[in-house]
Write an enzyme that holds these catalytic residues in place. Structure first.
Site, PDB file in Angstrom:
ATOM      1  N   GLY A   1      -5.024   3.355   2.087  1.00 63.08           N
ATOM      2  CA  GLY A   1      -5.363   2.948   0.721  1.00 63.08           C
ATOM      3  C   GLY A   1      -5.326   1.443   0.554  1.00 63.08           C
TER       4      GLY A   1
ATOM      5  CE1 TYR B   1       1.357   9.170  -8.130  1.00 68.79           C
ATOM      6  CE2 TYR B   1       3.316   9.012  -9.504  1.00 68.79           C
ATOM      7  CZ  TYR B   1       2.432   8.439  -8.601  1.00 68.79           C
ATOM      8  OH  TYR B   1       2.647   7.147  -8.166  1.00 68.79           O
TER       9      TYR B   1
HETATM   10  N1  LIG Z   1       0.306   1.292  -9.963  1.00 70.99           N
HETATM   11  C1  LIG Z   1       1.531   1.632 -10.266  1.00 70.99           C
HETATM   12  O1  LIG Z   1       2.002   1.383 -11.387  1.00 70.99           O
HETATM   13  C2  LIG Z   1       2.403   2.301  -9.262  1.00 70.99           C
HETATM   14  C3  LIG Z   1       3.718   2.581  -9.629  1.00 70.99           C
HETATM   15  C4  LIG Z   1       4.542   3.202  -8.712  1.00 70.99           C
HETATM   16  C5  LIG Z   1       4.056   3.533  -7.460  1.00 70.99           C
HETATM   17  N2  LIG Z   1       2.767   3.243  -7.145  1.00 70.99           N
HETATM   18  C6  LIG Z   1       2.314   3.645  -5.814  1.00 70.99           C
HETATM   19  O2  LIG Z   1       1.675   2.547  -5.186  1.00 70.99           O
HETATM   20  C7  LIG Z   1       0.742   3.042  -4.221  1.00 70.99           C
HETATM   21  C8  LIG Z   1      -0.575   2.319  -4.359  1.00 70.99           C
HETATM   22  O3  LIG Z   1      -1.162   2.661  -5.598  1.00 70.99           O
HETATM   23  P1  LIG Z   1      -1.980   1.614  -6.472  1.00 70.99           P
HETATM   24  O4  LIG Z   1      -1.241   1.460  -7.733  1.00 70.99           O
HETATM   25  O5  LIG Z   1      -2.320   0.427  -5.675  1.00 70.99           O
HETATM   26  O6  LIG Z   1      -3.272   2.483  -6.826  1.00 70.99           O
HETATM   27  P2  LIG Z   1      -4.807   2.316  -6.414  1.00 70.99           P
HETATM   28  O7  LIG Z   1      -5.279   0.955  -6.719  1.00 70.99           O
HETATM   29  O8  LIG Z   1      -5.503   3.462  -7.051  1.00 70.99           O
HETATM   30  O9  LIG Z   1      -4.756   2.528  -4.846  1.00 70.99           O
HETATM   31  C9  LIG Z   1      -4.597   3.790  -4.288  1.00 70.99           C
HETATM   32  C10 LIG Z   1      -5.275   3.796  -2.958  1.00 70.99           C
HETATM   33  O10 LIG Z   1      -5.158   5.107  -2.394  1.00 70.99           O
HETATM   34  C11 LIG Z   1      -6.436   5.487  -1.915  1.00 70.99           C
HETATM   35  N3  LIG Z   1      -6.648   6.922  -1.864  1.00 70.99           N
HETATM   36  C12 LIG Z   1      -6.519   7.821  -2.857  1.00 70.99           C
HETATM   37  N4  LIG Z   1      -6.868   9.037  -2.424  1.00 70.99           N
HETATM   38  C13 LIG Z   1      -7.239   8.901  -1.123  1.00 70.99           C
HETATM   39  C14 LIG Z   1      -7.717   9.785  -0.138  1.00 70.99           C
HETATM   40  N5  LIG Z   1      -7.894  11.083  -0.382  1.00 70.99           N
HETATM   41  N6  LIG Z   1      -8.002   9.297   1.076  1.00 70.99           N
HETATM   42  C15 LIG Z   1      -7.846   7.987   1.365  1.00 70.99           C
HETATM   43  N7  LIG Z   1      -7.391   7.097   0.456  1.00 70.99           N
HETATM   44  C16 LIG Z   1      -7.100   7.546  -0.766  1.00 70.99           C
HETATM   45  C17 LIG Z   1      -7.397   4.864  -2.907  1.00 70.99           C
HETATM   46  O11 LIG Z   1      -8.698   4.878  -2.350  1.00 70.99           O
HETATM   47  P3  LIG Z   1     -10.006   4.905  -3.298  1.00 70.99           P
HETATM   48  O12 LIG Z   1     -10.136   3.513  -3.824  1.00 70.99           O
HETATM   49  O13 LIG Z   1     -11.081   5.323  -2.380  1.00 70.99           O
HETATM   50  O14 LIG Z   1      -9.715   5.907  -4.378  1.00 70.99           O
HETATM   51  C18 LIG Z   1      -6.775   3.494  -3.058  1.00 70.99           C
HETATM   52  O15 LIG Z   1      -7.150   2.665  -2.006  1.00 70.99           O
HETATM   53  C19 LIG Z   1       0.659   4.546  -4.448  1.00 70.99           C
HETATM   54  O16 LIG Z   1       1.445   5.206  -3.482  1.00 70.99           O
HETATM   55  C20 LIG Z   1       1.259   4.728  -5.818  1.00 70.99           C
HETATM   56  O17 LIG Z   1       1.830   6.015  -5.981  1.00 70.99           O
HETATM   57  C21 LIG Z   1       1.935   2.633  -8.004  1.00 70.99           C
END
Ligand SMILES: NC(=O)c1ccc[n+]([C@@H]2O[C@H](COP(=O)([O-])OP(=O)(O)OC[C@H]3O[C@@H](n4cnc5c(N)ncnc54)[C@H](OP(=O)(O)O)[C@@H]3O)[C@@H](O)[C@H]2O)c1
Length: 340
Positions: free
Chosen positions: A56, A220
Protein backbone atom coordinates in the site's frame (compact mmCIF):
# COMPACT_ATOMS: atom_id res chain seq x y z
CA UNK A 1 -23.92 33.28 3.18
CA UNK A 2 -20.43 34.82 3.56
CA UNK A 3 -22.01 38.30 3.58
CA UNK A 4 -24.43 37.29 6.35
CA UNK A 5 -21.59 35.94 8.49
CA UNK A 6 -19.54 39.12 7.89
CA UNK A 7 -22.58 41.26 8.79
CA UNK A 8 -23.26 39.31 12.00
CA UNK A 9 -19.64 39.60 13.05
CA UNK A 10 -19.45 43.36 12.52
CA UNK A 11 -22.80 43.93 14.31
CA UNK A 12 -22.01 41.75 17.29
CA UNK A 13 -18.35 42.06 18.35
CA UNK A 14 -18.95 39.27 20.92
CA UNK A 15 -19.43 36.75 18.06
CA UNK A 16 -16.38 38.14 16.35
CA UNK A 17 -14.12 37.70 19.40
CA UNK A 18 -15.58 34.28 20.25
CA UNK A 19 -14.85 33.00 16.73
CA UNK A 20 -11.37 34.46 16.83
CA UNK A 21 -10.66 32.82 20.22
CA UNK A 22 -12.04 29.51 18.96
CA UNK A 23 -9.84 29.54 15.86
CA UNK A 24 -6.79 30.58 17.92
CA UNK A 25 -7.46 27.78 20.40
CA UNK A 26 -7.72 25.17 17.64
CA UNK A 27 -4.56 26.35 15.89
CA UNK A 28 -2.63 26.55 19.19
CA UNK A 29 -3.69 22.99 20.03
CA UNK A 30 -2.43 21.77 16.66
CA UNK A 31 0.86 23.62 17.03
CA UNK A 32 1.24 22.08 20.51
CA UNK A 33 0.59 18.55 19.14
CA UNK A 34 2.99 19.08 16.25
CA UNK A 35 5.79 20.14 18.54
CA UNK A 36 5.26 18.13 21.69
CA UNK A 37 3.12 15.05 20.91
CA UNK A 38 3.54 14.00 17.28
CA UNK A 39 7.26 13.57 17.62
CA UNK A 40 9.48 13.38 14.58
CA UNK A 41 11.49 10.31 13.81
CA UNK A 42 14.92 11.22 15.18
CA UNK A 43 17.34 8.56 13.83
CA UNK A 44 19.09 9.85 10.77
CA UNK A 45 20.85 6.57 9.95
CA UNK A 46 21.37 5.69 6.37
CA UNK A 47 19.34 2.75 5.07
CA UNK A 48 21.85 2.01 2.32
CA UNK A 49 22.16 -1.69 1.62
CA UNK A 50 18.77 -2.49 3.20
CA UNK A 51 15.71 -3.66 1.32
CA UNK A 52 12.26 -2.67 2.55
CA UNK A 53 9.07 -4.27 1.21
CA UNK A 54 6.02 -2.13 1.90
CA UNK A 55 2.41 -2.80 0.91
CA UNK A 56 0.00 0.00 0.00
CA UNK A 57 2.86 2.36 -0.77
CA UNK A 58 1.03 4.33 -3.45
CA UNK A 59 -1.06 6.37 -1.00
CA UNK A 60 -1.14 8.06 2.42
CA UNK A 61 1.11 6.79 5.20
CA UNK A 62 2.63 4.05 3.02
CA UNK A 63 3.58 6.50 0.28
CA UNK A 64 5.31 8.91 2.70
CA UNK A 65 7.04 6.03 4.47
CA UNK A 66 8.29 4.63 1.14
CA UNK A 67 9.49 8.08 0.07
CA UNK A 68 11.37 8.74 3.34
CA UNK A 69 13.02 5.32 3.31
CA UNK A 70 14.08 5.70 -0.32
CA UNK A 71 15.51 9.13 0.57
CA UNK A 72 17.53 7.44 3.32
CA UNK A 73 19.06 5.16 0.68
CA UNK A 74 16.99 1.97 1.14
CA UNK A 75 15.92 -0.20 -1.75
CA UNK A 76 12.14 0.09 -1.52
CA UNK A 77 9.80 -2.46 -3.09
CA UNK A 78 6.32 -0.94 -3.29
CA UNK A 79 3.67 -3.65 -3.21
CA UNK A 80 0.58 -2.03 -4.69
CA UNK A 81 -2.44 -2.89 -6.80
CA UNK A 82 -2.57 0.52 -8.49
CA UNK A 83 0.32 0.58 -10.96
CA UNK A 84 -0.43 4.10 -12.15
CA UNK A 85 -0.15 5.93 -8.79
CA UNK A 86 2.86 3.82 -7.74
CA UNK A 87 4.70 4.74 -10.93
CA UNK A 88 3.73 8.39 -10.48
CA UNK A 89 5.53 8.43 -7.12
CA UNK A 90 8.62 6.83 -8.65
CA UNK A 91 8.63 9.31 -11.56
CA UNK A 92 8.16 12.25 -9.19
CA UNK A 93 11.06 11.10 -7.00
CA UNK A 94 13.27 10.61 -10.05
CA UNK A 95 12.42 14.14 -11.16
CA UNK A 96 12.85 15.86 -7.76
CA UNK A 97 16.03 14.23 -6.50
CA UNK A 98 19.61 14.78 -7.44
CA UNK A 99 20.25 11.02 -7.13
CA UNK A 100 18.28 8.08 -8.54
CA UNK A 101 16.26 6.52 -5.72
CA UNK A 102 16.24 2.74 -5.53
CA UNK A 103 12.48 2.27 -5.56
CA UNK A 104 10.46 -0.22 -7.59
CA UNK A 105 6.84 -1.26 -7.99
CA UNK A 106 5.49 -4.82 -7.89
CA UNK A 107 1.85 -5.79 -8.17
CA UNK A 108 -0.03 -7.25 -5.22
CA UNK A 109 -3.75 -7.46 -4.53
CA UNK A 110 -4.40 -8.40 -0.92
CA UNK A 111 -7.95 -9.44 -1.81
CA UNK A 112 -6.41 -12.51 -3.45
CA UNK A 113 -4.17 -15.06 -1.72
CA UNK A 114 -2.88 -16.16 -5.13
CA UNK A 115 -1.70 -12.60 -5.83
CA UNK A 116 0.00 -12.40 -2.41
CA UNK A 117 1.79 -15.68 -3.10
CA UNK A 118 2.89 -14.56 -6.57
CA UNK A 119 4.23 -11.30 -5.09
CA UNK A 120 6.12 -13.17 -2.35
CA UNK A 121 7.61 -15.65 -4.85
CA UNK A 122 8.76 -12.82 -7.09
CA UNK A 123 10.49 -11.18 -4.13
CA UNK A 124 12.07 -14.41 -2.92
CA UNK A 125 13.47 -15.11 -6.40
CA UNK A 126 14.47 -11.64 -7.50
CA UNK A 127 15.46 -9.66 -4.39
CA UNK A 128 18.88 -10.26 -2.89
CA UNK A 129 17.51 -9.67 0.62
CA UNK A 130 14.48 -8.44 2.54
CA UNK A 131 15.47 -6.65 5.72
CA UNK A 132 12.16 -5.06 6.62
CA UNK A 133 8.58 -5.96 5.72
CA UNK A 134 5.97 -3.27 6.37
CA UNK A 135 2.38 -4.52 6.29
CA UNK A 136 0.76 -1.16 5.70
CA UNK A 137 -2.05 -1.69 3.16
CA UNK A 138 -5.59 -1.65 4.53
CA UNK A 139 -9.15 -0.67 3.75
CA UNK A 140 -11.60 1.00 6.10
CA UNK A 141 -15.35 0.54 5.91
CA UNK A 142 -15.97 -0.40 2.25
CA UNK A 143 -19.39 -1.77 1.30
CA UNK A 144 -19.82 -5.48 2.05
CA UNK A 145 -17.90 -7.71 -0.37
CA UNK A 146 -16.40 -11.17 -0.40
CA UNK A 147 -12.94 -11.68 -1.88
CA UNK A 148 -12.17 -14.25 -4.56
CA UNK A 149 -11.12 -16.51 -1.68
CA UNK A 150 -14.52 -16.18 0.01
CA UNK A 151 -13.59 -14.00 3.02
CA UNK A 152 -14.99 -10.61 4.00
CA UNK A 153 -12.86 -8.09 2.11
CA UNK A 154 -11.59 -5.99 5.04
CA UNK A 155 -10.67 -9.04 7.08
CA UNK A 156 -8.70 -10.59 4.23
CA UNK A 157 -7.01 -7.34 3.13
CA UNK A 158 -6.11 -6.07 6.58
CA UNK A 159 -5.39 -9.30 8.37
CA UNK A 160 -5.32 -12.64 6.51
CA UNK A 161 -3.29 -11.50 3.52
CA UNK A 162 -0.82 -9.54 5.67
CA UNK A 163 -0.33 -12.66 7.78
CA UNK A 164 0.17 -14.78 4.64
CA UNK A 165 2.72 -12.35 3.20
CA UNK A 166 4.59 -12.25 6.51
CA UNK A 167 4.81 -16.03 6.78
CA UNK A 168 5.83 -16.46 3.13
CA UNK A 169 8.60 -13.88 3.49
CA UNK A 170 9.78 -15.04 6.93
CA UNK A 171 12.49 -17.44 5.60
CA UNK A 172 13.82 -14.61 3.39
CA UNK A 173 13.80 -12.20 6.36
CA UNK A 174 15.70 -14.81 8.38
CA UNK A 175 18.38 -15.45 5.71
CA UNK A 176 18.73 -11.69 5.16
CA UNK A 177 19.43 -11.15 8.85
CA UNK A 178 22.06 -13.92 8.79
CA UNK A 179 23.69 -12.34 5.71
CA UNK A 180 23.76 -8.82 7.17
CA UNK A 181 24.31 -9.73 10.84
CA UNK A 182 21.44 -7.33 11.69
CA UNK A 183 18.05 -8.51 12.88
CA UNK A 184 15.31 -8.18 10.27
CA UNK A 185 11.99 -6.53 11.10
CA UNK A 186 8.31 -7.11 10.44
CA UNK A 187 6.18 -4.04 11.00
CA UNK A 188 2.39 -4.11 11.20
CA UNK A 189 0.62 -0.78 10.82
CA UNK A 190 -2.29 -0.66 13.21
CA UNK A 191 -4.98 1.67 14.45
CA UNK A 192 -6.12 2.34 18.01
CA UNK A 193 -9.54 1.12 16.84
CA UNK A 194 -8.25 -2.41 17.52
CA UNK A 195 -9.38 -1.71 21.09
CA UNK A 196 -12.97 -1.84 19.89
CA UNK A 197 -12.43 -5.11 18.03
CA UNK A 198 -13.53 -8.59 19.01
CA UNK A 199 -12.31 -11.97 17.84
CA UNK A 200 -15.13 -13.77 16.05
CA UNK A 201 -14.23 -17.24 14.76
CA UNK A 202 -16.65 -16.75 11.87
CA UNK A 203 -14.42 -14.02 10.41
CA UNK A 204 -11.86 -16.75 9.71
CA UNK A 205 -14.32 -19.00 7.89
CA UNK A 206 -14.49 -19.06 4.13
CA UNK A 207 -17.90 -18.17 2.72
CA UNK A 208 -19.31 -17.41 6.16
CA UNK A 209 -19.54 -13.61 6.06
CA UNK A 210 -22.83 -12.22 4.83
CA UNK A 211 -24.50 -8.87 4.35
CA UNK A 212 -27.21 -9.67 6.93
CA UNK A 213 -25.29 -8.71 10.05
CA UNK A 214 -22.41 -6.81 8.46
CA UNK A 215 -21.07 -3.81 10.33
CA UNK A 216 -18.30 -2.30 8.23
CA UNK A 217 -16.68 -0.42 11.13
CA UNK A 218 -16.65 -3.48 13.37
CA UNK A 219 -15.11 -5.48 10.53
CA UNK A 220 -12.20 -2.99 10.40
CA UNK A 221 -11.72 -3.04 14.20
CA UNK A 222 -11.79 -6.85 14.25
CA UNK A 223 -9.24 -7.09 11.46
CA UNK A 224 -6.84 -4.75 13.27
CA UNK A 225 -7.22 -6.64 16.55
CA UNK A 226 -6.60 -9.98 14.82
CA UNK A 227 -3.52 -8.47 13.20
CA UNK A 228 -1.92 -7.53 16.53
CA UNK A 229 -2.78 -10.81 18.26
CA UNK A 230 -1.30 -12.70 15.30
CA UNK A 231 1.86 -10.57 15.45
CA UNK A 232 2.31 -11.19 19.17
CA UNK A 233 2.13 -14.96 18.72
CA UNK A 234 4.45 -14.71 15.71
CA UNK A 235 6.98 -12.98 17.95
CA UNK A 236 6.76 -15.91 20.42
CA UNK A 237 7.41 -18.41 17.60
CA UNK A 238 10.38 -16.39 16.39
CA UNK A 239 11.88 -16.32 19.86
CA UNK A 240 11.40 -20.07 20.38
CA UNK A 241 12.92 -20.81 16.94
CA UNK A 242 15.88 -18.49 17.67
CA UNK A 243 15.17 -16.50 14.53
CA UNK A 244 16.70 -13.08 14.04
CA UNK A 245 13.51 -11.15 13.33
CA UNK A 246 11.84 -8.43 15.39
CA UNK A 247 8.08 -7.86 15.22
CA UNK A 248 6.76 -4.36 15.77
CA UNK A 249 3.35 -2.74 15.64
CA UNK A 250 3.14 0.94 14.69
CA UNK A 251 0.18 3.26 15.08
CA UNK A 252 0.38 6.33 12.82
CA UNK A 253 -2.32 8.38 14.62
CA UNK A 254 -5.29 9.89 12.81
CA UNK A 255 -4.02 10.82 9.37
CA UNK A 256 -5.52 12.70 6.43
CA UNK A 257 -5.38 10.02 3.72
CA UNK A 258 -7.58 8.11 1.30
CA UNK A 259 -8.51 5.63 4.04
CA UNK A 260 -11.76 7.49 4.71
CA UNK A 261 -12.85 7.23 1.05
CA UNK A 262 -15.82 5.03 1.98
CA UNK A 263 -17.05 7.36 4.72
CA UNK A 264 -20.00 9.09 3.14
CA UNK A 265 -20.20 12.19 5.36
CA UNK A 266 -22.95 14.76 4.86
CA UNK A 267 -21.89 18.40 4.48
CA UNK A 268 -23.00 19.31 8.03
CA UNK A 269 -21.06 16.37 9.49
CA UNK A 270 -17.96 17.64 7.68
CA UNK A 271 -18.55 21.13 9.19
CA UNK A 272 -18.90 19.71 12.71
CA UNK A 273 -15.78 17.57 12.28
CA UNK A 274 -13.63 20.31 10.73
CA UNK A 275 -12.34 21.82 14.03
CA UNK A 276 -11.48 18.33 15.31
CA UNK A 277 -9.74 17.55 12.04
CA UNK A 278 -7.64 20.71 12.30
CA UNK A 279 -6.70 19.79 15.88
CA UNK A 280 -6.08 16.05 15.63
CA UNK A 281 -5.52 14.95 12.04
CA UNK A 282 -1.93 14.55 10.90
CA UNK A 283 -0.54 15.00 7.42
CA UNK A 284 0.68 11.75 5.78
CA UNK A 285 4.25 12.89 6.42
CA UNK A 286 3.50 13.30 10.12
CA UNK A 287 1.70 9.94 10.12
CA UNK A 288 4.74 8.28 8.56
CA UNK A 289 7.07 9.28 11.41
CA UNK A 290 6.36 6.28 13.65
CA UNK A 291 6.65 3.68 10.82
CA UNK A 292 9.88 5.35 9.67
CA UNK A 293 11.19 5.34 13.25
CA UNK A 294 10.36 1.64 13.69
CA UNK A 295 12.14 0.87 10.41
CA UNK A 296 15.27 2.95 10.90
CA UNK A 297 15.96 3.19 14.66
CA UNK A 298 18.93 1.07 15.67
CA UNK A 299 17.50 0.24 19.05
CA UNK A 300 13.89 -0.94 19.17
CA UNK A 301 11.98 -3.31 21.45
CA UNK A 302 10.54 -6.32 19.66
CA UNK A 303 6.92 -7.29 20.39
CA UNK A 304 6.06 -3.64 21.09
CA UNK A 305 3.40 -1.23 20.03
CA UNK A 306 4.89 2.11 18.96
CA UNK A 307 2.98 5.37 18.94
CA UNK A 308 4.55 8.80 18.44
CA UNK A 309 7.87 6.98 17.93
CA UNK A 310 7.80 5.49 21.46
CA UNK A 311 6.89 2.03 22.76
CA UNK A 312 3.56 1.90 24.62
CA UNK A 313 2.06 -0.32 27.27
CA UNK A 314 -0.02 -3.18 25.85
CA UNK A 315 -3.76 -3.10 26.56
CA UNK A 316 -5.36 -6.06 28.32
CA UNK A 317 -7.16 -7.11 25.13
CA UNK A 318 -3.89 -7.78 23.30
CA UNK A 319 -2.13 -9.28 26.32
CA UNK A 320 -4.29 -12.40 26.33
CA UNK A 321 -1.90 -15.11 25.16
CA UNK A 322 -4.67 -17.73 24.88
CA UNK A 323 -6.56 -15.45 22.51
CA UNK A 324 -3.38 -14.72 20.60
CA UNK A 325 -2.71 -18.48 20.16
CA UNK A 326 -6.28 -18.97 18.98
CA UNK A 327 -6.02 -16.15 16.40
CA UNK A 328 -2.76 -17.62 15.13
CA UNK A 329 -4.28 -21.08 14.71
CA UNK A 330 -7.41 -19.75 13.01
CA UNK A 331 -5.30 -17.62 10.68
CA UNK A 332 -3.06 -20.52 9.68
CA UNK A 333 -6.12 -22.64 8.98
CA UNK A 334 -7.60 -19.93 6.74
CA UNK A 335 -4.43 -19.48 4.67
CA UNK A 336 -2.88 -22.96 4.87
CA UNK A 337 -3.38 -23.84 1.19
CA UNK A 338 -1.13 -20.94 0.22
CA UNK A 339 1.60 -21.65 2.76
CA UNK A 340 2.71 -24.83 0.97
N1 LIG B 1 -5.49 7.28 8.11
C1 LIG B 1 -5.65 7.06 9.39
O1 LIG B 1 -6.21 7.90 10.12
C2 LIG B 1 -5.15 5.81 10.01
C3 LIG B 1 -5.29 5.66 11.39
C4 LIG B 1 -4.83 4.50 11.98
C5 LIG B 1 -4.23 3.52 11.21
N2 LIG B 1 -4.11 3.71 9.87
C6 LIG B 1 -3.49 2.62 9.11
O2 LIG B 1 -2.48 3.15 8.28
C7 LIG B 1 -2.30 2.28 7.16
C8 LIG B 1 -2.24 3.08 5.88
O3 LIG B 1 -3.50 3.67 5.65
P1 LIG B 1 -3.66 5.13 5.03
O4 LIG B 1 -4.32 5.94 6.06
O5 LIG B 1 -2.39 5.58 4.44
O6 LIG B 1 -4.77 4.84 3.92
P2 LIG B 1 -4.71 4.90 2.32
O7 LIG B 1 -4.17 6.20 1.87
O8 LIG B 1 -6.07 4.51 1.87
O9 LIG B 1 -3.68 3.75 1.98
C9 LIG B 1 -4.04 2.41 2.06
C10 LIG B 1 -3.22 1.65 1.07
O10 LIG B 1 -3.62 0.28 1.10
C11 LIG B 1 -3.80 -0.16 -0.23
N3 LIG B 1 -4.73 -1.26 -0.37
C12 LIG B 1 -6.01 -1.35 0.05
N4 LIG B 1 -6.54 -2.51 -0.33
C13 LIG B 1 -5.59 -3.18 -1.03
C14 LIG B 1 -5.54 -4.41 -1.70
N5 LIG B 1 -6.59 -5.23 -1.74
N6 LIG B 1 -4.40 -4.77 -2.31
C15 LIG B 1 -3.31 -3.96 -2.30
N7 LIG B 1 -3.31 -2.76 -1.67
C16 LIG B 1 -4.43 -2.38 -1.06
C17 LIG B 1 -4.35 1.06 -0.94
O11 LIG B 1 -4.25 0.87 -2.34
P3 LIG B 1 -5.26 1.60 -3.36
O12 LIG B 1 -4.79 3.02 -3.42
O13 LIG B 1 -5.10 0.84 -4.61
O14 LIG B 1 -6.63 1.48 -2.75
C18 LIG B 1 -3.45 2.13 -0.37
O15 LIG B 1 -2.23 2.15 -1.05
C19 LIG B 1 -3.44 1.27 7.22
O16 LIG B 1 -2.98 0.06 7.76
C20 LIG B 1 -4.43 1.92 8.15
O17 LIG B 1 -5.24 0.96 8.81
C21 LIG B 1 -4.54 4.82 9.25
Amino acid sequence: MVNTIAHLMSSYPFIHYSCLSFVTLIISFRVYCQHFVWTKCVPKNSMKGKTVVITGANSGVGKETARELALKGARVVMGCRDRHSAQQLIQQMNKDLAFKPNIVYKNIDLCSFASVKEFAEDIIQNERSVDILINNAAVFGPPFALTVDGFESQFQTNHLSSALLTLLLSPKLQTSSQMSSHRSRVLMITSTLYRKGVIDENDFKKGYASLDNYDKRKAYNNSKLANILFARRLHKNIVSDNQLIDVLIASPGIVWTNLGRHLMLKWWQKCVLLPFAVMFVRTPKQGAQTPVHCTTAQSITSDSLYRNCCPQEWDAIVSDSVLSDKVYELTIKAIENYLK
